[in-house]
Scaffold this motif. Structure first.
Motif, short mmCIF file in Angstrom:
data_model
loop_
_atom_site.label_atom_id
_atom_site.label_comp_id
_atom_site.label_asym_id
_atom_site.label_seq_id
_atom_site.Cartn_x
_atom_site.Cartn_y
_atom_site.Cartn_z
N ASP A 286 32.68 -7.47 17.67
CA ASP A 286 33.11 -8.82 18.03
C ASP A 286 34.00 -9.45 16.95
OD1 ASP A 286 31.72 -8.59 20.40
OD2 ASP A 286 29.90 -9.52 19.62
N ASP A 287 34.05 -8.83 15.76
CA ASP A 287 34.93 -9.33 14.68
C ASP A 287 36.33 -8.73 14.78
OD1 ASP A 287 32.91 -10.84 13.56
OD2 ASP A 287 32.27 -9.26 12.18
N LEU A 288 36.65 -8.11 15.90
CA LEU A 288 37.94 -7.42 16.02
C LEU A 288 39.14 -8.31 15.68
CD1 LEU A 288 39.42 -4.83 16.68
CD2 LEU A 288 39.12 -5.31 19.10
N PRO A 289 39.21 -9.56 16.20
CA PRO A 289 40.39 -10.39 15.85
C PRO A 289 40.51 -10.60 14.34
CG PRO A 289 39.23 -11.34 17.73
CD PRO A 289 38.35 -10.24 17.19
N ALA A 290 39.38 -10.87 13.67
CA ALA A 290 39.42 -11.09 12.22
C ALA A 290 39.78 -9.80 11.48
CB ALA A 290 38.07 -11.62 11.73
N THR A 291 39.40 -8.67 12.06
CA THR A 291 39.73 -7.38 11.45
C THR A 291 41.24 -7.13 11.51
OG1 THR A 291 37.57 -6.59 12.21
CG2 THR A 291 39.12 -4.93 11.42
N LEU A 292 41.84 -7.47 12.64
CA LEU A 292 43.30 -7.35 12.76
C LEU A 292 43.99 -8.30 11.79
CD1 LEU A 292 43.54 -7.13 16.65
CD2 LEU A 292 44.00 -5.26 15.04
N ASP A 293 43.46 -9.53 11.66
CA ASP A 293 44.03 -10.49 10.71
C ASP A 293 43.96 -9.94 9.28
OD1 ASP A 293 44.59 -12.25 12.70
OD2 ASP A 293 42.84 -13.53 12.37
N MET A 294 42.84 -9.28 8.98
CA MET A 294 42.71 -8.71 7.63
C MET A 294 43.79 -7.65 7.38
SD MET A 294 39.59 -6.46 6.03
CE MET A 294 38.56 -7.70 5.28
N ALA A 295 44.05 -6.82 8.37
CA ALA A 295 45.08 -5.79 8.22
C ALA A 295 46.43 -6.42 7.92
CB ALA A 295 45.15 -4.93 9.48
N LEU A 296 46.75 -7.50 8.64
CA LEU A 296 48.03 -8.19 8.41
C LEU A 296 48.06 -8.82 7.02
CD1 LEU A 296 48.40 -9.85 11.92
CD2 LEU A 296 49.76 -7.94 11.02
N ARG A 297 46.94 -9.44 6.64
CA ARG A 297 46.88 -10.12 5.35
C ARG A 297 47.05 -9.12 4.20
NH1 ARG A 297 42.18 -12.24 6.20
NH2 ARG A 297 40.93 -11.10 4.69
N VAL B 61 42.65 -5.26 22.11
CA VAL B 61 43.55 -4.25 21.53
C VAL B 61 44.85 -4.17 22.34
CG1 VAL B 61 43.87 -1.76 21.22
CG2 VAL B 61 41.78 -2.86 20.40
N ARG B 62 44.71 -4.24 23.66
CA ARG B 62 45.90 -4.16 24.52
C ARG B 62 46.85 -5.33 24.21
NH1 ARG B 62 48.13 -6.17 28.33
NH2 ARG B 62 46.55 -7.78 28.65
N ALA B 63 46.28 -6.53 24.12
CA ALA B 63 47.11 -7.71 23.87
C ALA B 63 47.71 -7.67 22.46
CB ALA B 63 46.29 -8.98 24.06
N ALA B 64 46.89 -7.28 21.48
CA ALA B 64 47.37 -7.27 20.09
C ALA B 64 48.44 -6.20 19.89
CB ALA B 64 46.20 -7.03 19.14
N SER B 65 48.30 -5.07 20.56
CA SER B 65 49.30 -4.01 20.42
C SER B 65 50.67 -4.49 20.88
CB SER B 65 48.89 -2.77 21.22
OG SER B 65 47.67 -2.27 20.74
N ALA B 66 50.68 -5.26 21.97
CA ALA B 66 51.95 -5.80 22.47
C ALA B 66 52.49 -6.88 21.53
CB ALA B 66 51.75 -6.36 23.87
N ARG B 67 51.60 -7.77 21.08
CA ARG B 67 52.02 -8.89 20.24
C ARG B 67 52.54 -8.42 18.89
NH1 ARG B 67 47.31 -11.12 19.87
NH2 ARG B 67 46.85 -10.86 17.66
N LEU B 68 51.93 -7.36 18.33
CA LEU B 68 52.24 -6.94 16.96
C LEU B 68 53.15 -5.71 16.92
CD1 LEU B 68 48.65 -7.44 15.51
CD2 LEU B 68 50.61 -8.96 15.26
N LYS B 69 53.79 -5.41 18.05
CA LYS B 69 54.66 -4.25 18.12
C LYS B 69 55.72 -4.29 17.01
CE LYS B 69 55.60 -2.50 22.24
NZ LYS B 69 56.17 -2.27 23.58
N GLY B 70 55.85 -3.21 16.28
CA GLY B 70 56.84 -3.15 15.21
C GLY B 70 56.34 -3.75 13.90
N GLN B 71 55.16 -4.41 13.96
CA GLN B 71 54.61 -5.01 12.75
C GLN B 71 53.36 -4.26 12.30
OE1 GLN B 71 53.45 -9.11 13.31
NE2 GLN B 71 53.16 -9.46 11.13
N LEU B 72 52.47 -4.02 13.25
CA LEU B 72 51.22 -3.32 12.94
C LEU B 72 50.97 -2.30 14.05
CD1 LEU B 72 48.67 -3.28 11.04
CD2 LEU B 72 47.60 -4.81 12.70
N VAL B 73 50.86 -1.04 13.64
CA VAL B 73 50.53 0.00 14.61
C VAL B 73 49.01 0.04 14.77
CG1 VAL B 73 50.65 2.47 15.10
CG2 VAL B 73 52.57 1.33 13.97
#
Lengths: 92, 358
Positions: free
Chosen positions: B159-170, B208-220
């Motif tokens: 359930d922490d997936l959104p925060a985990t993606l934020d951590m990767a970006l940070r 994951v589906r939504a984030a993959s589209a939103r972060l295309k070219g930024q985070l694989v």
């Protein structure tokens, strides 16, 4: 990616010879791409200095192909690699 | 003639400061006394490159627990291998990172146990580990290493997936692996505590589906789903003995990291026989190579050449039969066993406590 963009291989992505299989390859994090002759020809010209336009003009001359078509193909190829974060724009 | 391997996972040591309940290392660990020497590893790296391996993953245990990590990275680069370090970060001082940078380490894959110190340190069984890891991540970014975050996800942190993606970006990661726990090794001892619910998995897939589209070219984003909830098995190792191999800390050569759970197989050692011979000719590598060995259910299936019957170690772990179709498969008789396990272990009550190695 536009004709004015300057593509570059980011750190951690590099071309190399696969001496065992006799191929050129593009290596990146958890990725191995086997390069065909065209891919290799494009990536050999990606040096962080030349624009896509310059690269395409050189390729068009070398392969006696129409420049506009080559440029469209180069943009498509590099944009796909950029989505996988295996190519970046040196001009930001 | 078999295909040639592209990637090799070198488990340099089973020693590790962390004690994650989902550890993929075997239930019985190899001790320090049995570990290969620097020179033995360097020889294996050269043999691997000669065999066709292009990418080397230095793993463990914690590879930084090896005092000769720098020498091993140097040897790997001299062999011509693309060299990736899979680490918890613990033990990587700024000075060591700078030396690894100079030695040509290509890429770092940093594990994250959680996005909050309290949870991460409980999962890793190591107080203060989260803060130390964040310092290491800062140094990795400062040196400009290409970084992948390896987030192992399960019931307690999915359930922490959104925060985990934020951590990767940070942290400036280019790539993140959202890897739901696969039940092998020590993870089997904690399956009921780690198995996410069906609702959690559905939400994660949508995120994951939504984030993959939103972060295309930024985070694989590479997503490894929890396969008990899948309809068809994963193409484990992309087929046994087809593209990858694994070296245990003592030099035992394995078709995958869990292969030693299959009792009828015997595995050879890279210090006793050339790696190329083990790859091509050993009984263990040929046992489940290709599709000729597959049972009739798989032979006649249109997915035969897609998943190669799935994971041998999973068939072993769940059914006790390594030659059976992967019980994840909806068409297989073993699926009923897996469904029973799921309904027993994901009932809506508090999960059992983690069982740690120590």
């Amino acid at each position: 990616m536009t004709p004015e963009d300057i593509p570059v291989l980011p750190r951690g992505v590099r071309c190399g010879d696969d001496r065992v299989r006799g191929l050129r390859v593009l290596l990146g994090p958890e990725r191995v791409l086997m390069l065909d002759q065209i891919g290799d020809a494009v990536l050999r010209r990606v040096n962080g200095t030349d624009t896509i336009r310059t690269i395409s003009e050189d390729l068009a001359r070398t392969f006696c192909a129409p420049r506009a078509q080559v440029e469209a193909d180069v943009i498509e190829y590099l944009a796909d690699l950029a989505e996988k974060r295996m190519v970046e724009r040196a001009n930001g | 003639m078999a295909d040639l391997p592209l990637a090799m996972l070198a488990e340099l040591t089973h020693r590790c400061p962390l004690a994650c309940p989902y550890c993929s290392n075997p239930q019985e660990l190899t001790g320090r006394d049995a570990e290969l020497s620097t020179a033995q590893w360097a020889d294996i790296f050269r043999q691997a490159a000669d065999l066709g391996v292009l990418q080397l993953h230095l793993s463990g245990g914690e590879p930084a627990s090896r005092r000769d990590l720098l020498e091993l990275v140097t040897a790997a680069r001299e062999a011509g291998l693309y060299t990736n370090l899979i680490t918890s970060g613990i033990g990587l001082t700024p000075a060591r990172l700078e030396a690894l940078d100079a030695a040509g380490l290509d890429h770092i894959q940093l594990s994250v146990q959680g996005v909050r110190a309290e949870l991460a340190d409980r999962i890793g069984g190591y107080a203060g580990g989260f803060d130390r890891k964040m310092h290491v991540a800062d140094h990795i970014a400062r040196l400009g290493f290409p970084l992948t975050l390896n987030a192992v996800m399960h019931r307690e942190n999915l359930d922490d997936l959104p925060a985990t993606l934020d951590m990767a970006l940070r942290l400036g990661a280019r790539r993140i692996e959202i890897a739901c726990v696969q039940f092998q090794g020590w993870a089997l001892a904690n399956r009921a505590a780690l198995q996410p619910s069906r609702d959690q998995v559905a939400r994660a897939k949508e995120l994951v589906r939504a984030a993959s589209a939103r972060l295309k070219g930024q985070l694989v984003i590479d997503f490894v789903p929890p396969d008990y909830y899948s309809d068809f098995p994963k193409a484990c190792m992309n087929g046994w003995g087809s593209t990858g191999l694994n070296i245990a800390p003592d030099g035992t050569v394995l078709p995958c990291h869990a292969a030693q759970t299959i009792p009828h197989l015997t595995f050879e050692n890279a210090t006793a026989r050339p790696l190329a011979e083990i790859w091509h000719d050993s009984a263990a590598f040929n046992a489940y190579r290709g599709t000729d060995w597959l049972p009739e259910l798989c032979q006649s299936c249109d997915r035969r050449d897609v998943d190669f019957g799935g994971c041998r170690c999973q068939a072993m772990a769940v059914l006790g039969d390594p030659g059976a179709p992967d019980p994840v498969c909806r068409k297989s008789p073993g699926r009923a066993v897996l469904d029973d396990l799921l309904s027993q272990e994901t009932v809506d009550i508090a999960p059992p406590d983690f069982v740690y190695r120590r």
